[in-house]
Design a protein around this motif. Structure first.
Motif, PDB file in Angstrom:
ATOM      1  N   PRO A 123      -9.826  -0.169  -3.523  1.00  0.00           N
ATOM      2  CA  PRO A 123     -10.097  -0.923  -2.500  1.00  0.00           C
ATOM      3  C   PRO A 123      -8.958  -2.102  -2.090  1.00  0.00           C
ATOM      4  O   PRO A 123      -8.549  -2.233  -1.066  1.00  0.00           O
ATOM      5  CB  PRO A 123     -11.085  -1.734  -2.749  1.00  0.00           C
ATOM      6  N   ILE A 124      -8.167  -2.711  -3.387  1.00  0.00           N
ATOM      7  CA  ILE A 124      -7.159  -3.494  -2.947  1.00  0.00           C
ATOM      8  C   ILE A 124      -5.925  -2.887  -2.740  1.00  0.00           C
ATOM      9  O   ILE A 124      -4.877  -3.359  -1.938  1.00  0.00           O
ATOM     10  CB  ILE A 124      -6.945  -4.355  -4.538  1.00  0.00           C
ATOM     11  N   ALA A 125      -5.624  -1.598  -3.216  1.00  0.00           N
ATOM     12  CA  ALA A 125      -4.338  -0.991  -3.078  1.00  0.00           C
ATOM     13  C   ALA A 125      -4.625  -0.402  -1.548  1.00  0.00           C
ATOM     14  O   ALA A 125      -3.500  -0.617  -0.784  1.00  0.00           O
ATOM     15  CB  ALA A 125      -4.497   0.261  -3.705  1.00  0.00           C
ATOM     16  N   ASP A 126      -5.788  -0.112  -1.010  1.00  0.00           N
ATOM     17  CA  ASP A 126      -5.766   0.474   0.342  1.00  0.00           C
ATOM     18  C   ASP A 126      -5.583  -0.808   1.470  1.00  0.00           C
ATOM     19  O   ASP A 126      -4.993  -0.801   2.521  1.00  0.00           O
ATOM     20  CB  ASP A 126      -7.269   0.968   0.656  1.00  0.00           C
ATOM     21  N   ALA A 127      -6.491  -2.154   0.914  1.00  0.00           N
ATOM     22  CA  ALA A 127      -6.084  -3.167   1.647  1.00  0.00           C
ATOM     23  C   ALA A 127      -4.730  -3.659   1.674  1.00  0.00           C
ATOM     24  O   ALA A 127      -4.065  -4.127   3.020  1.00  0.00           O
ATOM     25  CB  ALA A 127      -6.949  -4.256   1.268  1.00  0.00           C
ATOM     26  N   LEU A 128      -3.962  -3.728   0.665  1.00  0.00           N
ATOM     27  CA  LEU A 128      -2.546  -4.048   0.727  1.00  0.00           C
ATOM     28  C   LEU A 128      -1.699  -3.115   1.625  1.00  0.00           C
ATOM     29  O   LEU A 128      -0.767  -3.719   2.359  1.00  0.00           O
ATOM     30  CB  LEU A 128      -1.991  -4.137  -0.777  1.00  0.00           C
ATOM     31  N   ALA A 129      -2.082  -1.954   1.603  1.00  0.00           N
ATOM     32  CA  ALA A 129      -1.032  -1.022   2.448  1.00  0.00           C
ATOM     33  C   ALA A 129      -1.633  -1.133   3.957  1.00  0.00           C
ATOM     34  O   ALA A 129      -0.574  -1.283   4.593  1.00  0.00           O
ATOM     35  CB  ALA A 129      -1.887   0.225   1.997  1.00  0.00           C
ATOM     36  N   ALA A 130      -2.568  -1.659   4.327  1.00  0.00           N
ATOM     37  CA  ALA A 130      -2.944  -1.997   5.726  1.00  0.00           C
ATOM     38  C   ALA A 130      -2.235  -3.152   6.078  1.00  0.00           C
ATOM     39  O   ALA A 130      -1.747  -3.261   6.954  1.00  0.00           O
ATOM     40  CB  ALA A 130      -4.599  -2.015   5.976  1.00  0.00           C
ATOM     41  N   VAL A 131      -2.327  -4.174   5.234  1.00  0.00           N
ATOM     42  CA  VAL A 131      -1.890  -5.554   5.481  1.00  0.00           C
ATOM     43  C   VAL A 131      -0.402  -5.470   5.694  1.00  0.00           C
ATOM     44  O   VAL A 131       0.354  -5.893   6.590  1.00  0.00           O
ATOM     45  CB  VAL A 131      -2.268  -6.512   4.461  1.00  0.00           C
ATOM     46  N   GLY A 132       0.271  -4.739   4.724  1.00  0.00           N
ATOM     47  CA  GLY A 132       1.732  -4.291   4.819  1.00  0.00           C
ATOM     48  C   GLY A 132       2.190  -4.006   6.019  1.00  0.00           C
ATOM     49  O   GLY A 132       3.091  -4.021   6.508  1.00  0.00           O
ATOM     50  N   GLY A 133       1.499  -3.094   6.962  1.00  0.00           N
ATOM     51  CA  GLY A 133       1.541  -2.490   8.223  1.00  0.00           C
ATOM     52  C   GLY A 133       1.455  -3.616   9.237  1.00  0.00           C
ATOM     53  O   GLY A 133       1.969  -2.984  10.242  1.00  0.00           O
ATOM     54  N   ALA A 134       0.855  -4.674   8.822  1.00  0.00           N
ATOM     55  CA  ALA A 134       0.273  -5.404  10.083  1.00  0.00           C
ATOM     56  C   ALA A 134       1.217  -6.888  10.142  1.00  0.00           C
ATOM     57  O   ALA A 134       1.285  -7.590  10.916  1.00  0.00           O
ATOM     58  CB  ALA A 134      -0.945  -5.908   9.956  1.00  0.00           C
ATOM     59  N   VAL A 135       2.211  -7.014   8.914  1.00  0.00           N
ATOM     60  CA  VAL A 135       2.873  -8.300   8.687  1.00  0.00           C
ATOM     61  C   VAL A 135       4.215  -7.676   8.713  1.00  0.00           C
ATOM     62  O   VAL A 135       4.715  -6.720   8.124  1.00  0.00           O
ATOM     63  CB  VAL A 135       2.335  -9.031   7.783  1.00  0.00           C
TER      64      VAL A 135
END
Length: 280
Positions: A255-267
């Motif tokens: 869950p954290i790895a997926d969230a970090l990947a998503a956030v990385g694409g938004a910032v």
């Protein structure tokens, strides 16, 4: 092991360092007291120290901005690899036994003075409060002065500089604690029996309403709990901020790895400052 900490000898940082080690580890310790948190962090960066223990958050005064800024702006090669929560007990210290009514000046680090503000106001209202670079420096100043002065500092410093503790536990909040973090160049992490924590920093959100909410939703929608989030100026003009967050769990948890990947694409930038065992 050579470990940097905020000096000089006798600070709360040294007290936290010594209390966090076993007797065997203390025997192998090569302490490196340094004048600033910046120096501690860069000592790890340039190899002068294998590790550093630096304060990052106070339960009374909040985050230690010097540590946050050093981790973001001064280095990209160090990681948080552990944390220590240390109870902070301030002592009122003088060169010799001294009645409170005779004290004309109290010397200490501004954060310590802030944590003992009520005590100073009620018990030492007539004394001048003067800042020092650290609580240990404050005790050293008082030890060297043939004046009716007192310092706020550690019992360790009182013993080191052969001073007298006039009163112990003068902090305003009994639950006063400071969170320290271990930093190292290695990307690995310390072993621990408890849960894991991941610390991140990100900046460069889109300039649209709800941009921060959308980033945080990436964690919430995956059941990732944030134990802390705060902003700091990006130092590139007004209205530009960086955001720090602590996540409950390891960066490799799906869950954290997926969230970090998503956030990385938004910032614009996302950095993991460390993944380490949470303090018990």
């Amino acid at each position: 092991m050579r470990v940097a900490f905020l000096g000089p000898e006798g600070t709360f940082s040294e007290e936290a360092l010594l209390s966090s080690l076993t007797d065997t580890e203390r025997g192998r310790l090569d302490p490196l007291p340094l004048p600033t948190i910046y120096d501690c962090v860069t000592a790890v960066e340039d190899g002068r120290a294998e590790r550093a223990l630096v304060p990052i958050e106070s339960s009374v005064e909040g985050s230690v901005n010097a540590t946050l800024d050093a981790l973001v702006f001064e280095t990209a090669d160090v990681r948080i690899v552990g944390e220590v929560v240390h109870p902070v007990r301030h002592c009122l210290i003088a060169r010799t036994d001294l009645p409170f009514a005779d004290i004309t000046r109290v010397v200490s680090h501004p954060q310590a003075s802030g944590q003992c503000a009520r005590f100073l106001r009620r018990r030492l209202g007539g004394a001048e409060v003067v800042s020092a670079a650290s609580t240990a420096d404050a005790v050293r100043i008082v030890a060297a002065a043939d004046e009716p002065w007192a310092a706020l500092g550690t019992r360790l410093a009182a013993d080191l500089y052969r001073c007298t503790v006039l009163e112990d536990g003068v902090e305003d909040q009994a639950e006063n604690e400071t969170r320290f973090v271990w930093i190292a160049r290695a990307a690995g992490r310390d072993a621990g029996a408890g849960g894991m924590k991941t610390s991140i920093v990100f900046w460069g959100l889109s300039d649209s309403p709800g941009a921060l909410v959308e980033v945080l939703q990436e964690f919430a929608s995956r059941g990732v709990n944030l134990s802390k989030i705060e902003s700091r100026p990006r130092k590139q003009g007004l209205g530009r901020y960086i955001f720090f967050a602590d996540l409950e769990g390891a960066e490799t948890d799906p869950p954290i790895a997926d969230a970090l990947a998503a956030v990385g694409g938004a910032v614009e930038t996302l950095r993991v400052l460390g993944c380490y065992p949470a303090a018990q």
